[in-house]
Design a protein around this motif. Sequence first.
Motif, PDB file in Angstrom:
ATOM      1  N   LYS A 192       0.832  -1.200   0.000  1.00  0.00           N
ATOM      2  CA  LYS A 192       0.000   0.000   0.000  1.00  0.00           C
ATOM      3  C   LYS A 192       0.871   1.256   0.000  1.00  0.00           C
ATOM      4  O   LYS A 192       0.530   2.246  -0.650  1.00  0.00           O
ATOM      5  CB  LYS A 192      -0.926  -0.003   1.220  1.00  0.00           C
ATOM      6  N   LEU A 193       1.977   1.204   0.757  1.00  0.00           N
ATOM      7  CA  LEU A 193       2.864   2.367   0.812  1.00  0.00           C
ATOM      8  C   LEU A 193       3.503   2.621  -0.547  1.00  0.00           C
ATOM      9  O   LEU A 193       3.605   3.775  -0.985  1.00  0.00           O
ATOM     10  CB  LEU A 193       3.948   2.151   1.877  1.00  0.00           C
ATOM     11  N   LYS A 243       2.311   1.819  -3.475  1.00  0.00           N
ATOM     12  CA  LYS A 243       1.264   2.342  -4.351  1.00  0.00           C
ATOM     13  C   LYS A 243       0.989   3.816  -4.049  1.00  0.00           C
ATOM     14  O   LYS A 243       0.807   4.634  -4.966  1.00  0.00           O
ATOM     15  CB  LYS A 243      -0.012   1.515  -4.179  1.00  0.00           C
ATOM     16  N   TYR A 244       0.979   4.138  -2.770  1.00  0.00           N
ATOM     17  CA  TYR A 244       0.742   5.526  -2.348  1.00  0.00           C
ATOM     18  C   TYR A 244       1.836   6.448  -2.875  1.00  0.00           C
ATOM     19  O   TYR A 244       1.558   7.529  -3.406  1.00  0.00           O
ATOM     20  CB  TYR A 244       0.690   5.578  -0.821  1.00  0.00           C
ATOM     21  N   SER A 276       1.626   6.852  -6.783  1.00  0.00           N
ATOM     22  CA  SER A 276       0.513   7.682  -7.253  1.00  0.00           C
ATOM     23  C   SER A 276       0.667   9.153  -6.860  1.00  0.00           C
ATOM     24  O   SER A 276       0.035  10.021  -7.451  1.00  0.00           O
ATOM     25  CB  SER A 276      -0.817   7.140  -6.713  1.00  0.00           C
ATOM     26  N   ASN A 277       1.513   9.423  -5.864  1.00  0.00           N
ATOM     27  CA  ASN A 277       1.679  10.806  -5.401  1.00  0.00           C
ATOM     28  C   ASN A 277       3.125  11.279  -5.467  1.00  0.00           C
ATOM     29  O   ASN A 277       3.494  12.255  -4.813  1.00  0.00           O
ATOM     30  CB  ASN A 277       1.180  10.934  -3.955  1.00  0.00           C
ATOM     31  N   PHE A 326      -3.744  16.698   0.251  1.00  0.00           N
ATOM     32  CA  PHE A 326      -3.963  15.329   0.706  1.00  0.00           C
ATOM     33  C   PHE A 326      -5.001  15.303   1.823  1.00  0.00           C
ATOM     34  O   PHE A 326      -4.736  15.748   2.933  1.00  0.00           O
ATOM     35  CB  PHE A 326      -2.649  14.712   1.204  1.00  0.00           C
ATOM     36  N   LYS A 351      -6.716  12.165   2.305  1.00  0.00           N
ATOM     37  CA  LYS A 351      -6.322  10.846   2.767  1.00  0.00           C
ATOM     38  C   LYS A 351      -4.802  10.751   2.685  1.00  0.00           C
ATOM     39  O   LYS A 351      -4.217  11.119   1.694  1.00  0.00           O
ATOM     40  CB  LYS A 351      -6.967   9.758   1.894  1.00  0.00           C
ATOM     41  N   GLY A 352      -4.207  10.247   3.716  1.00  0.00           N
ATOM     42  CA  GLY A 352      -2.749  10.145   3.730  1.00  0.00           C
ATOM     43  C   GLY A 352      -2.059  11.466   3.942  1.00  0.00           C
ATOM     44  O   GLY A 352      -0.898  11.633   3.565  1.00  0.00           O
ATOM     45  N   LYS A 375       1.194  11.157   6.113  1.00  0.00           N
ATOM     46  CA  LYS A 375       2.343  10.590   5.392  1.00  0.00           C
ATOM     47  C   LYS A 375       2.920  11.607   4.420  1.00  0.00           C
ATOM     48  O   LYS A 375       4.136  11.704   4.261  1.00  0.00           O
ATOM     49  CB  LYS A 375       1.907   9.318   4.644  1.00  0.00           C
ATOM     50  N   ALA A 376       2.055  12.368   3.743  1.00  0.00           N
ATOM     51  CA  ALA A 376       2.540  13.361   2.782  1.00  0.00           C
ATOM     52  C   ALA A 376       3.397  14.417   3.467  1.00  0.00           C
ATOM     53  O   ALA A 376       4.478  14.774   2.982  1.00  0.00           O
ATOM     54  CB  ALA A 376       1.363  14.024   2.063  1.00  0.00           C
ATOM     55  N   ASP A 435      -2.254   9.471  10.341  1.00  0.00           N
ATOM     56  CA  ASP A 435      -3.300   8.984   9.444  1.00  0.00           C
ATOM     57  C   ASP A 435      -4.191   7.949  10.112  1.00  0.00           C
ATOM     58  O   ASP A 435      -5.344   7.764   9.731  1.00  0.00           O
ATOM     59  CB  ASP A 435      -2.670   8.379   8.180  1.00  0.00           C
TER      60      ASP A 435
END
Length: 406
Positions: free
Chosen positions: A2-3, A5-6, A9-10, A131, A133-134, A137-138, A282
Amino acid sequence: MKLVKYLKSNAYLIGFGVLLTFLSSFGQTFVISLYLPSFQEYFYLSDGEFSLVYSGATLLSAFSITWLGRFIDQIRLTKFTKAVMFGLIVFLIILAFSYHVAILFVGLYGMRLFGQGLLSHTSITSMARFFEKGRGKAISFASLGHSIGEAFLPIIIVGGIFYVGWRYSLLLSAVFVLICIPFAIYLLRKNSNFTQLRKYIPKPFTKEESISASPKSILKTKAFWIIMPSSLAAAAIGTGFLLFKLKLGLAKDWSPAFVAGGFTAYAVGNALSNLLAGFLADRFSGKNLFPLYLIPGSIGIASLLLSSETWVYIVLIGGIGITNGFGSTIKNVALAEIYGERIIGSVRSLFTMIMVFSTAIGPLFFGFMLDSGYQFTDIALISIGIYLLMTFNASRIFKLKVSSVN
Protein backbone atom coordinates in the motif's frame (compact mmCIF):
# COMPACT_ATOMS: atom_id res chain seq x y z
CA MET A 1 2.48 -2.71 -0.97
CA LYS A 2 0.00 0.00 0.00
CA LEU A 3 2.86 2.37 0.81
CA VAL A 4 4.55 1.69 -2.53
CA LYS A 5 1.26 2.34 -4.35
CA TYR A 6 0.74 5.53 -2.35
CA LEU A 7 4.21 6.83 -3.19
CA LYS A 8 3.88 5.96 -6.89
CA SER A 9 0.51 7.68 -7.25
CA ASN A 10 1.68 10.81 -5.40
CA ALA A 11 5.37 10.86 -6.29
CA TYR A 12 5.33 14.22 -8.09
CA LEU A 13 3.46 16.16 -5.41
CA ILE A 14 5.50 14.65 -2.59
CA GLY A 15 8.67 15.27 -4.62
CA PHE A 16 7.63 18.92 -4.88
CA GLY A 17 7.30 19.08 -1.09
CA VAL A 18 10.67 17.41 -0.51
CA LEU A 19 12.42 19.76 -2.95
CA LEU A 20 11.06 22.90 -1.28
CA THR A 21 11.86 21.81 2.27
CA PHE A 22 15.37 20.88 1.10
CA LEU A 23 15.86 24.32 -0.48
CA SER A 24 14.60 25.96 2.71
CA SER A 25 17.89 24.78 4.26
CA PHE A 26 19.64 27.81 2.76
CA GLY A 27 17.79 29.97 5.28
CA GLN A 28 18.12 27.60 8.24
CA THR A 29 20.43 28.26 11.19
CA PHE A 30 22.55 25.16 10.53
CA VAL A 31 23.56 26.51 7.09
CA ILE A 32 23.96 30.16 8.01
CA SER A 33 26.14 29.18 10.98
CA LEU A 34 28.67 27.77 8.47
CA TYR A 35 29.25 31.33 7.22
CA LEU A 36 29.54 32.75 10.75
CA PRO A 37 33.38 32.81 10.97
CA SER A 38 33.56 34.53 7.57
CA PHE A 39 30.95 37.12 8.52
CA GLN A 40 32.62 37.86 11.84
CA GLU A 41 36.06 38.17 10.29
CA TYR A 42 34.97 40.45 7.44
CA PHE A 43 32.59 42.69 9.39
CA TYR A 44 34.61 42.65 12.67
CA LEU A 45 31.63 41.37 14.66
CA SER A 46 31.82 39.80 18.09
CA ASP A 47 29.60 36.87 19.05
CA GLY A 48 27.18 39.22 20.78
CA GLU A 49 27.11 41.72 17.91
CA PHE A 50 26.40 39.04 15.32
CA SER A 51 23.70 37.55 17.58
CA LEU A 52 21.94 40.92 17.65
CA VAL A 53 22.11 41.25 13.85
CA TYR A 54 20.92 37.67 13.32
CA SER A 55 18.13 37.80 15.90
CA GLY A 56 16.94 41.16 14.57
CA ALA A 57 16.81 39.85 11.00
CA THR A 58 15.01 36.71 12.19
CA LEU A 59 12.41 38.65 14.18
CA LEU A 60 11.69 40.96 11.25
CA SER A 61 11.29 37.99 8.92
CA ALA A 62 8.90 36.37 11.39
CA PHE A 63 6.55 39.34 11.31
CA SER A 64 6.79 39.54 7.51
CA ILE A 65 5.69 35.91 7.13
CA THR A 66 2.35 36.65 8.80
CA TRP A 67 1.45 38.89 5.87
CA LEU A 68 3.21 37.21 2.94
CA GLY A 69 2.36 33.64 3.89
CA ARG A 70 -1.37 34.25 3.57
CA PHE A 71 -1.10 34.81 -0.18
CA ILE A 72 -0.71 31.07 -0.74
CA ASP A 73 -4.47 30.85 -0.15
CA GLN A 74 -5.18 33.42 -2.88
CA ILE A 75 -2.56 32.99 -5.63
CA ARG A 76 -1.96 30.15 -8.08
CA LEU A 77 0.57 27.84 -6.46
CA THR A 78 2.96 27.83 -9.41
CA LYS A 79 3.21 31.64 -9.28
CA PHE A 80 3.58 31.69 -5.51
CA THR A 81 6.33 29.05 -5.64
CA LYS A 82 8.29 30.92 -8.31
CA ALA A 83 7.98 34.19 -6.39
CA VAL A 84 9.32 32.61 -3.19
CA MET A 85 12.22 30.88 -4.95
CA PHE A 86 13.17 34.06 -6.82
CA GLY A 87 13.02 35.93 -3.51
CA LEU A 88 15.55 33.54 -1.99
CA ILE A 89 17.82 33.95 -5.03
CA VAL A 90 17.73 37.74 -4.76
CA PHE A 91 18.71 37.75 -1.11
CA LEU A 92 21.44 35.14 -1.59
CA ILE A 93 22.95 37.52 -4.13
CA ILE A 94 22.49 40.51 -1.80
CA LEU A 95 24.26 38.63 0.97
CA ALA A 96 27.07 37.65 -1.40
CA PHE A 97 27.67 41.32 -2.26
CA SER A 98 27.27 42.69 1.27
CA TYR A 99 30.09 45.08 2.12
CA HIS A 100 28.40 46.79 5.06
CA VAL A 101 26.76 45.33 8.15
CA ALA A 102 23.44 46.93 7.12
CA ILE A 103 23.48 44.92 3.87
CA LEU A 104 24.41 41.83 5.88
CA PHE A 105 21.28 42.42 7.94
CA VAL A 106 19.13 42.75 4.80
CA GLY A 107 20.60 39.60 3.28
CA LEU A 108 20.05 37.55 6.44
CA TYR A 109 16.51 38.89 6.71
CA GLY A 110 15.67 37.71 3.19
CA MET A 111 17.27 34.31 3.63
CA ARG A 112 15.32 33.73 6.86
CA LEU A 113 12.10 34.99 5.29
CA PHE A 114 12.17 33.22 1.92
CA GLY A 115 14.30 30.24 2.96
CA GLN A 116 13.45 29.04 6.44
CA GLY A 117 10.02 30.65 6.43
CA LEU A 118 8.21 30.74 3.10
CA LEU A 119 9.75 27.74 1.33
CA SER A 120 8.91 25.45 4.27
CA HIS A 121 5.50 27.10 4.50
CA THR A 122 4.78 26.51 0.80
CA SER A 123 5.81 22.86 1.00
CA ILE A 124 3.89 21.86 4.12
CA THR A 125 0.80 23.95 3.32
CA SER A 126 0.60 22.29 -0.10
CA MET A 127 0.80 18.82 1.42
CA ALA A 128 -1.86 19.67 4.01
CA ARG A 129 -4.17 21.06 1.33
CA PHE A 130 -3.77 18.46 -1.42
CA PHE A 131 -3.96 15.33 0.71
CA GLU A 132 -7.18 14.56 2.54
CA LYS A 133 -6.32 10.85 2.77
CA GLY A 134 -2.75 10.14 3.73
CA ARG A 135 -2.16 13.74 4.78
CA GLY A 136 0.13 12.72 7.63
CA LYS A 137 2.34 10.59 5.39
CA ALA A 138 2.54 13.36 2.78
CA ILE A 139 3.69 15.94 5.34
CA SER A 140 6.19 13.53 6.90
CA PHE A 141 7.72 12.55 3.55
CA ALA A 142 7.90 16.19 2.41
CA SER A 143 9.61 17.12 5.67
CA LEU A 144 12.42 14.69 4.86
CA GLY A 145 13.83 17.48 2.71
CA HIS A 146 15.04 19.06 5.95
CA SER A 147 16.93 15.89 6.90
CA ILE A 148 18.46 15.63 3.42
CA GLY A 149 19.69 19.20 3.72
CA GLU A 150 21.12 18.56 7.20
CA ALA A 151 22.95 15.49 5.89
CA PHE A 152 24.56 16.89 2.73
CA LEU A 153 24.62 20.69 2.62
CA PRO A 154 27.10 21.31 5.48
CA ILE A 155 29.77 19.23 3.73
CA ILE A 156 29.11 20.87 0.36
CA ILE A 157 28.98 24.43 1.68
CA VAL A 158 32.04 24.09 3.90
CA GLY A 159 33.91 22.75 0.87
CA GLY A 160 32.64 25.62 -1.25
CA ILE A 161 33.73 28.23 1.29
CA PHE A 162 37.15 26.62 1.51
CA TYR A 163 37.77 26.45 -2.25
CA VAL A 164 36.01 29.55 -3.65
CA GLY A 165 35.27 31.73 -0.61
CA TRP A 166 32.03 32.62 1.13
CA ARG A 167 30.83 35.12 -1.47
CA TYR A 168 31.12 32.75 -4.42
CA SER A 169 29.63 29.98 -2.31
CA LEU A 170 26.50 32.10 -1.82
CA LEU A 171 26.38 32.91 -5.55
CA LEU A 172 26.65 29.23 -6.43
CA SER A 173 23.80 28.54 -4.01
CA ALA A 174 21.71 31.15 -5.83
CA VAL A 175 22.48 29.47 -9.18
CA PHE A 176 21.45 26.10 -7.75
CA VAL A 177 18.09 27.47 -6.54
CA LEU A 178 17.55 29.07 -9.96
CA ILE A 179 18.12 25.72 -11.68
CA CYS A 180 15.59 24.11 -9.34
CA ILE A 181 12.74 26.48 -10.27
CA PRO A 182 11.70 24.75 -13.53
CA PHE A 183 12.06 21.37 -11.83
CA ALA A 184 9.70 22.45 -9.01
CA ILE A 185 7.11 23.70 -11.50
CA TYR A 186 7.47 20.50 -13.53
CA LEU A 187 6.69 18.41 -10.43
CA LEU A 188 3.48 20.39 -9.93
CA ARG A 189 2.30 20.34 -13.55
CA LYS A 190 3.12 16.64 -13.99
CA ASN A 191 0.43 15.73 -11.51
CA SER A 192 -2.49 13.91 -13.14
CA ASN A 193 -4.99 14.08 -10.29
CA PHE A 194 -7.37 16.77 -11.52
CA THR A 195 -9.18 16.97 -8.19
CA GLN A 196 -5.91 18.06 -6.63
CA LEU A 197 -4.99 20.15 -9.67
CA ARG A 198 -7.94 22.45 -9.08
CA LYS A 199 -6.47 23.30 -5.68
CA TYR A 200 -3.49 24.92 -7.41
CA ILE A 201 -5.81 27.83 -8.19
CA PRO A 202 -7.58 28.79 -4.96
CA LYS A 203 -11.17 29.99 -5.20
CA PRO A 204 -11.80 33.50 -3.87
CA PHE A 205 -12.61 33.52 -0.17
CA THR A 206 -16.19 34.03 0.88
CA LYS A 207 -16.83 36.85 3.32
CA GLU A 208 -16.90 34.37 6.22
CA GLU A 209 -13.67 32.71 5.08
CA SER A 210 -11.93 36.08 4.77
CA ILE A 211 -12.87 36.86 8.35
CA SER A 212 -11.83 33.41 9.60
CA ALA A 213 -8.49 33.64 7.78
CA SER A 214 -7.46 36.96 9.30
CA PRO A 215 -4.75 36.83 11.99
CA LYS A 216 -7.10 38.59 14.39
CA SER A 217 -9.74 35.85 14.03
CA ILE A 218 -7.21 33.03 14.29
CA LEU A 219 -5.81 34.57 17.47
CA LYS A 220 -9.30 34.41 18.98
CA THR A 221 -9.69 30.65 18.46
CA LYS A 222 -9.16 28.15 21.27
CA ALA A 223 -7.10 25.97 18.97
CA PHE A 224 -4.46 28.67 18.56
CA TRP A 225 -3.87 29.00 22.30
CA ILE A 226 -3.74 25.23 22.69
CA ILE A 227 -1.29 24.50 19.86
CA MET A 228 0.83 27.66 19.78
CA PRO A 229 2.46 27.48 23.27
CA SER A 230 3.87 23.98 22.68
CA SER A 231 5.14 24.97 19.24
CA LEU A 232 6.85 28.08 20.60
CA ALA A 233 8.45 26.21 23.51
CA ALA A 234 9.77 23.37 21.34
CA ALA A 235 11.33 25.72 18.78
CA ALA A 236 12.81 28.17 21.29
CA ILE A 237 14.30 25.63 23.70
CA GLY A 238 15.39 23.21 20.99
CA THR A 239 17.16 25.97 19.04
CA GLY A 240 18.85 27.18 22.21
CA PHE A 241 20.36 23.79 23.00
CA LEU A 242 21.41 23.25 19.38
CA LEU A 243 23.06 26.66 19.06
CA PHE A 244 24.99 26.34 22.33
CA LYS A 245 25.84 22.64 21.98
CA LEU A 246 29.60 23.34 21.80
CA LYS A 247 29.45 25.42 24.97
CA LEU A 248 27.44 22.64 26.61
CA GLY A 249 30.15 20.20 25.52
CA LEU A 250 32.80 22.40 27.08
CA ALA A 251 30.86 22.51 30.35
CA LYS A 252 30.46 18.73 30.36
CA ASP A 253 34.02 18.03 29.19
CA TRP A 254 32.90 16.55 25.86
CA SER A 255 35.26 17.01 22.93
CA PRO A 256 34.15 19.29 20.05
CA ALA A 257 34.66 16.37 17.66
CA PHE A 258 32.25 14.22 19.68
CA VAL A 259 29.67 17.02 19.89
CA ALA A 260 29.83 17.62 16.13
CA GLY A 261 29.69 13.92 15.29
CA GLY A 262 26.91 13.28 17.79
CA PHE A 263 24.64 15.64 15.85
CA THR A 264 23.89 12.60 13.69
CA ALA A 265 21.59 11.47 16.51
CA TYR A 266 19.52 14.60 15.93
CA ALA A 267 19.22 14.03 12.19
CA VAL A 268 18.32 10.36 12.60
CA GLY A 269 15.80 11.04 15.36
CA ASN A 270 14.24 13.85 13.36
CA ALA A 271 13.89 11.82 10.15
CA LEU A 272 12.60 8.59 11.70
CA SER A 273 10.10 10.28 14.02
CA ASN A 274 8.90 12.39 11.10
CA LEU A 275 8.05 9.30 9.08
CA LEU A 276 6.51 7.49 12.03
CA ALA A 277 4.36 10.50 12.87
CA GLY A 278 2.88 10.52 9.37
CA PHE A 279 1.64 6.95 9.65
CA LEU A 280 0.37 7.43 13.19
CA ALA A 281 -1.45 10.65 12.31
CA ASP A 282 -3.30 8.98 9.44
CA ARG A 283 -4.44 6.26 11.83
CA PHE A 284 -5.10 8.14 15.07
CA SER A 285 -5.36 11.79 13.82
CA GLY A 286 -2.94 14.62 14.47
CA LYS A 287 -5.25 16.17 17.03
CA ASN A 288 -5.16 13.10 19.29
CA LEU A 289 -1.37 12.76 19.10
CA PHE A 290 -0.40 16.42 19.49
CA PRO A 291 -0.11 16.46 23.33
CA LEU A 292 2.58 13.74 23.17
CA TYR A 293 5.17 15.47 21.05
CA LEU A 294 7.13 17.33 23.77
CA ILE A 295 7.76 14.13 25.76
CA PRO A 296 10.92 12.94 23.90
CA GLY A 297 12.50 16.38 24.22
CA SER A 298 11.64 16.45 27.94
CA ILE A 299 13.35 13.09 28.46
CA GLY A 300 16.41 14.27 26.56
CA ILE A 301 16.72 17.47 28.58
CA ALA A 302 16.11 15.62 31.85
CA SER A 303 19.14 13.43 31.11
CA LEU A 304 21.35 16.51 31.68
CA LEU A 305 20.37 16.35 35.35
CA LEU A 306 21.50 12.74 35.74
CA SER A 307 25.06 12.59 34.50
CA SER A 308 27.89 14.16 32.53
CA GLU A 309 28.69 10.98 30.62
CA THR A 310 28.79 11.17 26.82
CA TRP A 311 25.60 9.14 26.43
CA VAL A 312 23.70 12.09 27.88
CA TYR A 313 24.49 14.19 24.81
CA ILE A 314 23.15 11.50 22.47
CA VAL A 315 19.95 11.22 24.50
CA LEU A 316 19.60 15.01 24.66
CA ILE A 317 20.21 15.74 21.00
CA GLY A 318 18.26 12.68 19.88
CA GLY A 319 15.29 13.60 22.08
CA ILE A 320 15.19 17.12 20.65
CA GLY A 321 15.39 15.66 17.14
CA ILE A 322 12.50 13.28 17.82
CA THR A 323 10.36 16.07 19.26
CA ASN A 324 11.07 18.35 16.30
CA GLY A 325 10.46 15.63 13.72
CA PHE A 326 7.33 14.25 15.37
CA GLY A 327 5.94 17.70 16.07
CA SER A 328 6.50 19.12 12.58
CA THR A 329 4.16 16.48 11.15
CA ILE A 330 1.65 16.13 13.96
CA LYS A 331 1.16 19.88 14.40
CA ASN A 332 0.50 20.52 10.72
CA VAL A 333 -1.91 17.60 10.43
CA ALA A 334 -3.76 18.86 13.51
CA LEU A 335 -4.01 22.38 12.06
CA ALA A 336 -5.50 21.04 8.81
CA GLU A 337 -7.96 18.86 10.74
CA ILE A 338 -9.13 21.65 13.03
CA TYR A 339 -9.14 24.68 10.72
CA GLY A 340 -9.88 22.97 7.40
CA GLU A 341 -7.91 23.10 4.16
CA ARG A 342 -9.43 26.31 2.79
CA ILE A 343 -7.66 28.66 5.20
CA ILE A 344 -4.72 26.42 6.12
CA GLY A 345 -2.25 28.73 4.37
CA SER A 346 -3.34 31.70 6.47
CA VAL A 347 -3.26 29.63 9.65
CA ARG A 348 0.19 28.19 8.92
CA SER A 349 1.61 31.62 8.04
CA LEU A 350 0.78 32.76 11.56
CA PHE A 351 2.26 29.62 13.11
CA THR A 352 5.35 29.90 10.90
CA MET A 353 5.80 33.45 12.15
CA ILE A 354 5.71 32.17 15.73
CA MET A 355 8.17 29.39 14.91
CA VAL A 356 10.65 31.81 13.34
CA PHE A 357 10.13 34.27 16.20
CA SER A 358 10.84 31.56 18.77
CA THR A 359 14.10 30.58 17.03
CA ALA A 360 15.22 34.15 17.68
CA ILE A 361 14.16 34.47 21.33
CA GLY A 362 15.44 31.00 22.30
CA PRO A 363 19.13 31.82 21.72
CA LEU A 364 18.68 35.22 23.39
CA PHE A 365 17.22 33.54 26.49
CA PHE A 366 20.03 30.96 26.62
CA GLY A 367 22.68 33.63 26.09
CA PHE A 368 21.24 35.83 28.85
CA MET A 369 21.08 32.90 31.29
CA LEU A 370 24.64 31.78 30.57
CA ASP A 371 26.04 35.33 30.71
CA SER A 372 24.29 35.77 34.06
CA GLY A 373 26.16 32.82 35.52
CA TYR A 374 23.47 30.15 35.35
CA GLN A 375 24.49 26.59 34.47
CA PHE A 376 22.99 24.29 31.85
CA THR A 377 21.39 22.26 34.63
CA ASP A 378 19.49 25.40 35.68
CA ILE A 379 18.34 25.94 32.10
CA ALA A 380 17.37 22.27 31.87
CA LEU A 381 15.15 22.53 34.97
CA ILE A 382 13.40 25.62 33.62
CA SER A 383 12.98 23.95 30.21
CA ILE A 384 11.45 20.80 31.70
CA GLY A 385 9.04 22.90 33.72
CA ILE A 386 7.96 24.80 30.61
CA TYR A 387 7.54 21.56 28.64
CA LEU A 388 5.35 20.05 31.37
CA LEU A 389 3.12 23.14 31.48
CA MET A 390 2.81 23.19 27.70
CA THR A 391 1.97 19.47 27.60
CA PHE A 392 -0.78 19.99 30.16
CA ASN A 393 -2.14 22.90 28.12
CA ALA A 394 -1.96 20.84 24.90
CA SER A 395 -4.16 18.13 26.42
CA ARG A 396 -7.09 20.52 26.03
CA ILE A 397 -7.01 19.76 22.31
CA PHE A 398 -8.99 16.56 22.88
CA LYS A 399 -12.12 18.66 23.41
CA LEU A 400 -11.80 20.48 20.08
CA LYS A 401 -13.90 19.43 17.13
CA VAL A 402 -12.33 18.59 13.78
CA SER A 403 -12.75 21.33 11.12
CA SER A 404 -13.94 23.75 13.76
CA VAL A 405 -12.46 27.09 14.73
CA ASN A 406 -14.66 27.73 17.71
